[in-house]
Design an enzyme around this catalytic site. Structure first.
Site, PDB file in Angstrom:
ATOM      1  N   ARG A  71      16.965  34.675  68.206  1.00 41.03           N
ATOM      2  CA  ARG A  71      17.456  35.936  67.903  1.00 41.03           C
ATOM      3  C   ARG A  71      17.739  36.535  69.652  1.00 41.03           C
ATOM      4  O   ARG A  71      16.794  36.085  70.492  1.00 41.03           O
ATOM      5  CB  ARG A  71      16.326  36.813  67.474  1.00 41.03           C
ATOM      6  CG  ARG A  71      16.791  38.094  67.181  1.00 41.03           C
ATOM      7  CD  ARG A  71      15.591  38.916  66.394  1.00 41.03           C
ATOM      8  NE  ARG A  71      15.868  40.405  66.154  1.00 41.03           N
ATOM      9  CZ  ARG A  71      14.994  41.473  66.398  1.00 41.03           C
ATOM     10  NH1 ARG A  71      13.623  40.993  66.840  1.00 41.03           N
ATOM     11  NH2 ARG A  71      15.403  42.592  66.120  1.00 41.03           N
ATOM     12  N   PHE A  76      18.532  43.669  75.698  1.00 36.79           N
ATOM     13  CA  PHE A  76      17.192  43.880  75.038  1.00 36.79           C
ATOM     14  C   PHE A  76      16.255  42.956  75.111  1.00 36.79           C
ATOM     15  O   PHE A  76      15.367  42.804  76.063  1.00 36.79           O
ATOM     16  CB  PHE A  76      17.208  44.271  73.343  1.00 36.79           C
ATOM     17  CG  PHE A  76      16.105  44.734  72.764  1.00 36.79           C
ATOM     18  CD1 PHE A  76      14.898  45.063  73.352  1.00 36.79           C
ATOM     19  CD2 PHE A  76      16.087  44.292  71.358  1.00 36.79           C
ATOM     20  CE1 PHE A  76      13.788  45.503  72.689  1.00 36.79           C
ATOM     21  CE2 PHE A  76      14.736  44.542  70.762  1.00 36.79           C
ATOM     22  CZ  PHE A  76      13.683  45.175  71.222  1.00 36.79           C
ATOM     23  N   GLN A  79      14.244  35.994  71.716  1.00 37.33           N
ATOM     24  CA  GLN A  79      13.096  35.800  70.848  1.00 37.33           C
ATOM     25  C   GLN A  79      13.165  34.208  70.307  1.00 37.33           C
ATOM     26  O   GLN A  79      14.214  33.694  69.975  1.00 37.33           O
ATOM     27  CB  GLN A  79      13.009  36.612  69.671  1.00 37.33           C
ATOM     28  CG  GLN A  79      11.643  36.436  68.896  1.00 37.33           C
ATOM     29  CD  GLN A  79      11.551  37.669  68.129  1.00 37.33           C
ATOM     30  OE1 GLN A  79      11.988  38.773  68.054  1.00 37.33           O
ATOM     31  NE2 GLN A  79      10.746  37.306  66.887  1.00 37.33           N
ATOM     32  N   ASN A 118       5.632  40.551  66.804  1.00 36.96           N
ATOM     33  CA  ASN A 118       4.605  40.647  65.708  1.00 36.96           C
ATOM     34  C   ASN A 118       5.445  41.653  64.512  1.00 36.96           C
ATOM     35  O   ASN A 118       6.397  41.788  64.784  1.00 36.96           O
ATOM     36  CB  ASN A 118       3.493  41.491  66.200  1.00 36.96           C
ATOM     37  CG  ASN A 118       3.608  42.729  66.840  1.00 36.96           C
ATOM     38  OD1 ASN A 118       4.583  43.592  66.296  1.00 36.96           O
ATOM     39  ND2 ASN A 118       3.192  43.318  67.723  1.00 36.96           N
ATOM     40  N   PHE A 129       8.753  37.021  73.005  1.00 39.23           N
ATOM     41  CA  PHE A 129      10.157  37.370  73.589  1.00 39.23           C
ATOM     42  C   PHE A 129      10.021  37.713  75.110  1.00 39.23           C
ATOM     43  O   PHE A 129       9.055  37.593  75.328  1.00 39.23           O
ATOM     44  CB  PHE A 129      10.792  38.222  72.710  1.00 39.23           C
ATOM     45  CG  PHE A 129      10.076  39.897  72.737  1.00 39.23           C
ATOM     46  CD1 PHE A 129      10.312  40.561  73.687  1.00 39.23           C
ATOM     47  CD2 PHE A 129       8.684  40.033  71.957  1.00 39.23           C
ATOM     48  CE1 PHE A 129       9.516  41.802  73.722  1.00 39.23           C
ATOM     49  CE2 PHE A 129       8.147  41.094  71.988  1.00 39.23           C
ATOM     50  CZ  PHE A 129       8.503  42.003  72.813  1.00 39.23           C
ATOM     51  N   LEU A 138       8.081  49.490  73.743  1.00 43.26           N
ATOM     52  CA  LEU A 138       7.253  48.529  73.288  1.00 43.26           C
ATOM     53  C   LEU A 138       5.928  48.625  73.620  1.00 43.26           C
ATOM     54  O   LEU A 138       5.081  47.694  73.210  1.00 43.26           O
ATOM     55  CB  LEU A 138       7.880  47.244  73.453  1.00 43.26           C
ATOM     56  CG  LEU A 138       9.555  46.928  72.971  1.00 43.26           C
ATOM     57  CD1 LEU A 138       9.923  45.517  73.288  1.00 43.26           C
ATOM     58  CD2 LEU A 138       9.536  47.315  71.433  1.00 43.26           C
ATOM     59  N   HIS A 142       3.503  45.647  71.589  1.00 41.85           N
ATOM     60  CA  HIS A 142       3.419  44.391  71.724  1.00 41.85           C
ATOM     61  C   HIS A 142       2.726  43.864  72.866  1.00 41.85           C
ATOM     62  O   HIS A 142       2.786  44.475  73.866  1.00 41.85           O
ATOM     63  CB  HIS A 142       4.953  43.957  71.746  1.00 41.85           C
ATOM     64  CG  HIS A 142       5.914  44.209  70.588  1.00 41.85           C
ATOM     65  ND1 HIS A 142       5.859  42.990  69.692  1.00 41.85           N
ATOM     66  CD2 HIS A 142       6.481  45.200  70.079  1.00 41.85           C
ATOM     67  CE1 HIS A 142       6.676  43.574  68.705  1.00 41.85           C
ATOM     68  NE2 HIS A 142       7.098  44.894  69.159  1.00 41.85           N
TER      69      HIS A 142
END
Length: 190
Positions: A71, A76, A79, A118, A129, A138, A142
Site C-alpha cells: 500500500r 501519506f 505500508q 492496526n 508503515f 494518527l 498507532h
C-alpha cells in the site's frame, strides 16, 4: 539416567536466568533492504519494548523477507509487513494481537515515522508503515516505534511509484531483508 528434569537449578541460577530474560537486548536500529533501496531506521526500545521486540524478532527470523510493499498513498504513507501481501494478514511473534504502546514524546509529527498498522485499539500484528508527511491524526491510534534516519530518498521514491486503484504498487516492490542493529544508528545522511 541423567536428564534435565532431575537437574534442579540453584536459586541463584534461577534468579540469573530471570534477570537475563527480562533484560533481553532489543535492537536500537534496523536497515530495511528493499528492491528499491535501503532505509535505516532508529528504533525506540525504551519507549515501546514489545513493539520493538516484535519487529526485531520478525526481522531476525526472516519473517519480512520477500514481503511486498502492498500500500502506497502519496502524501501519506507506505505500508508493508503482511505476508499475504494485501493488508489482511500477518501476526505478532506471540501468535496473537498485542497492545498499543503510546508515548508522549513519540508522535506522527513529521515525515519518515515508523509506526504499527492496526485494525483498531490493541490489534498490532506484523504490519507497519512509514509516513511521508506529518500525520498527527494518527497519534494515540498507532504505535510510533521508530524513525527513518537514512534513506529518506528511498522513502520518497517509494511514495512516488505508480499504484493501482487499491493503492498497490503496479510494479512489485518488496523487502529483501531487515538487518537489526544493536547500536543507535547515526542520524547523518551519507
Amino acid at each position: 539416567g541423567r536428564d534435565a528434569l532431575n537437574e534442579k537449578p540453584t536459586k541463584d541460577m534461577a534468579l540469573t536466568a530471570v534477570a537475563q530474560a527480562s533484560t533481553k537486548q532489543l535492537g536500537r536500529g534496523a536497515v530495511i533492504h528493499t528492491t528499491l533501496g535501503d532505509m535505516t531506521v532508529r528504533l525506540f526500545p525504551d519507549e515501546c519494548p514489545k513493539t520493538v521486540e516484535n519487529f526485531c524478532t520478525h526481522a531476525s527470523n526472516s519473517y519480512y523477507n520477500g514481503i511486498v510493499i502492498h500500500r502506497v498513498i502519496k502524501n501519506f504513507m507506505i505500508q508493508t509487513g503482511d505476508p499475504l501481501g494485501d493488508g489482511t494478514g500477518g501476526t505478532s511473534i506471540w501468535g496473537r494481537e498485542f497492545e498499543d504502546e503510546f508515548h508522549r514524546s513519540l508522535r506522527h509529527d513529521r515525515p519518515f515515522i515508523l509506526s504499527m498498522a492496526n485494525a483498531g485499539p490493541n490489534t498490532n500484528g506484523s504490519q507497519f508503515f512509514i509516513t511521508t508527511v506529518p500525520t498527527p491524526w494518527l497519534d494515540n491510534k498507532h504505535t510510533v516505534f521508530g524513525r527513518v534516519v537514512k534513506g529518506m530518498d528511498v522513502v520518497q521514491a517509494l511514495e512516488n511509484v505508480k499504484t493501482d486503484k487499491e493503492d498497490k504498487p503496479v510494479e512489485e516492490i518488496s523487502i529483501v531483508n531487515i538487518k537489526v542493529l544493536m547500536q543507535t544508528p547515526s542520524t547523518k545522511e551519507q
